[in-house]
Design a protein around this motif. Structure first.
Motif, PDB file in Angstrom:
ATOM      1  N   LEU A 105      -7.488   9.895  -8.415  1.00  0.00           N
ATOM      2  CA  LEU A 105      -7.730  11.275  -8.010  1.00  0.00           C
ATOM      3  C   LEU A 105      -9.221  11.587  -7.961  1.00  0.00           C
ATOM      4  CD1 LEU A 105      -5.038  13.060 -10.182  1.00  0.00           C
ATOM      5  CD2 LEU A 105      -4.904  12.544  -7.734  1.00  0.00           C
ATOM      6  N   GLY A 122      -3.211  15.440  -5.545  1.00  0.00           N
ATOM      7  CA  GLY A 122      -2.668  14.120  -5.269  1.00  0.00           C
ATOM      8  C   GLY A 122      -1.155  14.191  -5.291  1.00  0.00           C
ATOM      9  N   ILE A 137      -3.960  11.581  -1.268  1.00  0.00           N
ATOM     10  CA  ILE A 137      -4.973  12.082  -2.199  1.00  0.00           C
ATOM     11  C   ILE A 137      -6.000  12.887  -1.410  1.00  0.00           C
ATOM     12  CG2 ILE A 137      -6.730  11.402  -3.886  1.00  0.00           C
ATOM     13  CD1 ILE A 137      -5.104   8.755  -4.186  1.00  0.00           C
TER      14      ILE A 137
END
Length: 168
Positions: A105, A122, A137
């Motif tokens: 992330l 995400g 993401i």
């Protein structure tokens, strides 16, 4: 970055209902959908999670377990659960920045009313064997996939026995 078909990092979070959720304890029919959201400060997250709430039965019908997780504190996460219309979504909190980085992330530094550090969005589909099937993401609050698209994708995956892609 975690590639599809790779083992997902272990994930254990506390939920707002005072229980603990562990990825390794999940045994969905098809997938676990793990949604990382920015936190209570994010109006786009509120809209996304409320949309997920409205479509939760559609995921359940497809054999998909769902969880939404943030780096928010317990108190803030419990406020979020009360303030947003998401009564049926398991809401996890307190994911560490280190753990978020393991998941690939993006991390942002707070501005204005945001926390000092928090995760950007995400979305992951994890197989029952805890491997990553699909991930999306974002580095910004916008550009998230629609849940209708995700549901359509799941339908295709299950019908065509389509393998995870992006592993090479």
């Amino acid at each position: 970055m975690i590639k599809p078909r790779e083992k997902a990092p272990e994930l254990e979070v506390q939920l707002v209902n005072d229980t603990t959720w562990k990825l390794s304890d999940q045994s969905p029919e098809n997938f676990t959908l793990v949604l990382f959201y920015r936190g209570k400060h994010c109006p786009v997250c509120k809209s996304q999670l409320e949309d997920l709430e409205r479509k939760l039965d559609k995921f359940t019908d497809r054999g998909v377990n769902v969880i939404a997780i943030s780096a928010d504190t317990e108190a803030v996460a419990k406020e979020t659960h009360k303030a947003w219309d998401i009564p049926n979504i398991p809401l996890g909190y307190g994911v560490s920045i280190q753990k978020a980085r393991e998941w690939g992330l993006f991390i942002s530094t707070g501005i204005k009313e945001e926390p000092e550090l928090f995760t950007e969005p995400g979305l992951y589909l994890i197989t029952p064997e805890q491997t990553v099937y699909w991930e999306s993401i974002q580095s910004m609050p916008f550009g998230r996939p629609s849940f209708n698209d995700v549901l359509g994708g799941i339908d295709y995956i299950l019908k065509a026995d389509y393998p995870a892609r992006g592993e090479a």
